[in-house]
Design an enzyme around this catalytic site. Sequence first.
Site, PDB file in Angstrom:
ATOM      1  N   HIS A   5      48.530  32.967  44.102  1.00 53.06           N
ATOM      2  CA  HIS A   5      49.334  34.280  44.112  1.00 53.06           C
ATOM      3  C   HIS A   5      49.846  34.536  45.337  1.00 53.06           C
ATOM      4  O   HIS A   5      49.475  36.123  45.853  1.00 53.06           O
ATOM      5  CB  HIS A   5      48.285  35.290  43.069  1.00 53.06           C
ATOM      6  CG  HIS A   5      48.777  34.851  41.864  1.00 53.06           C
ATOM      7  ND1 HIS A   5      47.792  35.673  40.801  1.00 53.06           N
ATOM      8  CD2 HIS A   5      49.379  34.302  40.734  1.00 53.06           C
ATOM      9  CE1 HIS A   5      47.634  34.822  39.811  1.00 53.06           C
ATOM     10  NE2 HIS A   5      48.446  34.025  39.446  1.00 53.06           N
TER      11      HIS A   5
ATOM     12  N   HIS B 165      52.865  28.767  29.003  1.00 52.68           N
ATOM     13  CA  HIS B 165      52.403  30.399  29.987  1.00 52.68           C
ATOM     14  C   HIS B 165      54.141  29.860  31.235  1.00 52.68           C
ATOM     15  O   HIS B 165      54.318  28.701  31.445  1.00 52.68           O
ATOM     16  CB  HIS B 165      51.595  30.644  30.048  1.00 52.68           C
ATOM     17  CG  HIS B 165      50.927  31.067  31.685  1.00 52.68           C
ATOM     18  ND1 HIS B 165      52.151  32.350  31.713  1.00 52.68           N
ATOM     19  CD2 HIS B 165      50.757  31.610  32.691  1.00 52.68           C
ATOM     20  CE1 HIS B 165      51.794  33.177  32.879  1.00 52.68           C
ATOM     21  NE2 HIS B 165      50.888  32.428  33.168  1.00 52.68           N
TER      22      HIS B 165
ATOM     23  N   GLU C 161      54.254  31.666  33.990  1.00 52.51           N
ATOM     24  CA  GLU C 161      54.164  31.387  36.037  1.00 52.51           C
ATOM     25  C   GLU C 161      54.914  30.262  36.544  1.00 52.51           C
ATOM     26  O   GLU C 161      54.313  28.969  35.724  1.00 52.51           O
ATOM     27  CB  GLU C 161      52.906  31.825  35.641  1.00 52.51           C
ATOM     28  CG  GLU C 161      52.527  32.564  36.989  1.00 52.51           C
ATOM     29  CD  GLU C 161      50.902  32.612  37.236  1.00 52.51           C
ATOM     30  OE1 GLU C 161      51.145  33.648  38.182  1.00 52.51           O
ATOM     31  OE2 GLU C 161      50.363  32.889  36.037  1.00 52.51           O
TER      32      GLU C 161
ATOM     33  N   ASP D  29      53.460  27.683  38.845  1.00 47.98           N
ATOM     34  CA  ASP D  29      52.224  27.021  38.530  1.00 47.98           C
ATOM     35  C   ASP D  29      52.499  25.967  37.625  1.00 47.98           C
ATOM     36  O   ASP D  29      51.752  24.458  37.201  1.00 47.98           O
ATOM     37  CB  ASP D  29      51.093  27.644  38.915  1.00 47.98           C
ATOM     38  CG  ASP D  29      50.834  28.072  38.292  1.00 47.98           C
ATOM     39  OD1 ASP D  29      51.328  29.504  37.541  1.00 47.98           O
ATOM     40  OD2 ASP D  29      48.966  28.702  37.408  1.00 47.98           O
TER      41      ASP D  29
ATOM     42  N   HIS E 183      47.013  35.874  31.134  1.00 48.82           N
ATOM     43  CA  HIS E 183      47.297  37.107  30.884  1.00 48.82           C
ATOM     44  C   HIS E 183      48.549  37.571  32.127  1.00 48.82           C
ATOM     45  O   HIS E 183      49.040  38.205  32.392  1.00 48.82           O
ATOM     46  CB  HIS E 183      46.306  36.936  33.187  1.00 48.82           C
ATOM     47  CG  HIS E 183      47.507  36.250  33.430  1.00 48.82           C
ATOM     48  ND1 HIS E 183      47.853  36.094  34.829  1.00 48.82           N
ATOM     49  CD2 HIS E 183      47.666  34.687  33.927  1.00 48.82           C
ATOM     50  CE1 HIS E 183      48.102  35.400  35.679  1.00 48.82           C
ATOM     51  NE2 HIS E 183      47.829  34.347  34.994  1.00 48.82           N
TER      52      HIS E 183
ATOM     53  N   ASP F  33      45.981  29.821  30.521  1.00 48.84           N
ATOM     54  CA  ASP F  33      44.710  29.963  32.064  1.00 48.84           C
ATOM     55  C   ASP F  33      43.506  29.944  31.517  1.00 48.84           C
ATOM     56  O   ASP F  33      42.674  30.676  32.458  1.00 48.84           O
ATOM     57  CB  ASP F  33      45.979  31.050  32.775  1.00 48.84           C
ATOM     58  CG  ASP F  33      46.860  31.087  33.661  1.00 48.84           C
ATOM     59  OD1 ASP F  33      46.458  30.044  34.038  1.00 48.84           O
ATOM     60  OD2 ASP F  33      47.619  31.849  33.937  1.00 48.84           O
TER      61      ASP F  33
ATOM     62  N   TYR G 104      37.773  32.766  39.162  1.00 49.49           N
ATOM     63  CA  TYR G 104      38.524  33.109  37.985  1.00 49.49           C
ATOM     64  C   TYR G 104      38.610  34.634  37.602  1.00 49.49           C
ATOM     65  O   TYR G 104      39.792  34.716  37.818  1.00 49.49           O
ATOM     66  CB  TYR G 104      39.202  31.901  36.977  1.00 49.49           C
ATOM     67  CG  TYR G 104      40.227  31.005  36.780  1.00 49.49           C
ATOM     68  CD1 TYR G 104      41.146  30.599  37.879  1.00 49.49           C
ATOM     69  CD2 TYR G 104      40.739  32.355  35.386  1.00 49.49           C
ATOM     70  CE1 TYR G 104      42.271  30.659  37.574  1.00 49.49           C
ATOM     71  CE2 TYR G 104      42.579  31.181  35.496  1.00 49.49           C
ATOM     72  CZ  TYR G 104      43.113  31.429  36.039  1.00 49.49           C
ATOM     73  OH  TYR G 104      44.329  30.837  35.971  1.00 49.49           O
TER      74      TYR G 104
ATOM     75  N   HIS H  45      44.719  25.077  34.523  1.00 45.49           N
ATOM     76  CA  HIS H  45      43.885  24.695  35.853  1.00 45.49           C
ATOM     77  C   HIS H  45      42.966  23.445  35.702  1.00 45.49           C
ATOM     78  O   HIS H  45      41.527  24.816  35.229  1.00 45.49           O
ATOM     79  CB  HIS H  45      43.798  26.119  36.926  1.00 45.49           C
ATOM     80  CG  HIS H  45      44.665  26.364  37.381  1.00 45.49           C
ATOM     81  ND1 HIS H  45      45.991  26.083  37.357  1.00 45.49           N
ATOM     82  CD2 HIS H  45      45.499  27.500  36.674  1.00 45.49           C
ATOM     83  CE1 HIS H  45      47.067  26.883  38.290  1.00 45.49           C
ATOM     84  NE2 HIS H  45      47.413  27.978  37.538  1.00 45.49           N
TER      85      HIS H  45
END
Length: 396
Positions: free
Chosen positions: A23, A79, A81, A83, A145, A164, A192, A225
């Site tokens: 992030h 998701h 995001e 990554d 999230h 996540d 996390y 992850h």
Amino acid sequence: MGFCINDNVTWVGKIDWELRTFHGEELSTHRGSSYNSYLVRDEKTVLLDTVWQPFTEEFIRNLRKEIPLEDIDYIVMNHVEGDHSGALPALMKEIPQTPIYCTANAVKELKGHYHEDWNFVPVKTGDRLSLGKKELVFIEARMLHWPDTMFSYLTEDAILFSNDAFGQHFASELMFNDKVDQAALYAEALKYYANILTPFSKLVENKVNEVVKLGLPLNMICPSHGIIWRDNPLQIVHKYLEWAQNYQENQITIIYDTMWNSTRKMAEAIAAGIQKVNSDITVKLFNSARSDKNDILSEVFKSRAVLVGSPTINKGVLFSVAGILEMIKGLGLKNKKGAAFGSYGWSGEAVKLINGELEKAGIALLSDGLRITWVPDEAVLEDCRAFGRKIAEELA
């Protein structure tokens, strides 16, 4: 290269051994991380998520070794995001018509990220994608999230691809939870949760309970992850429920910064006072200028109370203390107590300012705080120890 999860599912992600922040510079990742992408083969083949953009070429090169790209029938983006979606634009240049299954929010976010109008197929909770003998069942998980997040459940194999949720920033070639160091695994899982998911704890609790009530068999949880949960995968589900319910251990965390060691001496004396009353309580001290901010937040998450100290500088508090207070405020912690302390020379606003920030963070104040002038002598240090004793008695 790929790694076989079972006869039908192959991990095709990337282990990032060198990652130390995430992030941007916001989150520390001492043990690296991984970007877990999965290839599911049945009569149809589906790719779930991709990897972070810097690893795009490697990802696509390794994916070609597993399967001709044109043989990928579907892509699922749990998701948006970066990554997880970073390699998607390059992949779509190779197979531009491939349907992308994702939530309606994800469609908007993918367009916002990459400004492409791909072959999107919006899905919602309960929708299914037939792969032949097996199906993927989609479960929306908004704000776990991001607004777009969803889980995908593979029938027959009973695998939950949780993105996540239930993940950790933990690089390991061992891949499975029964093969890695358990203390390290749970430390990273808690870190996390504490740093990323705490603001959404009520939503986490509701979603996890919703999934549990479905009564689906669960052989494995494959997050996006870190380590895959195959040995008693429900253990991390139960931990999430515990962490989501205003979690605390028998611990007090003391955070301070100091200019000429006066506030440090106060912190140490306060800690000694606490332990004089209750030797069973864990007391952890952190200089916020010299300690990792995310490790501090993990300890605050675990604590019954947080004490924050700073000298006064320019009618304010030291930079690192202001920063950690802002991060604590963002977590939306519940059922925590706190107090402020600090030394000063002539104006002395720090304690009042810290009290205000603690209250904004939803932390109930145990006292008006403790202020001292200049350098503490033995009598003042005894006042600090007495302050610590009173804190411990309040928490008894």
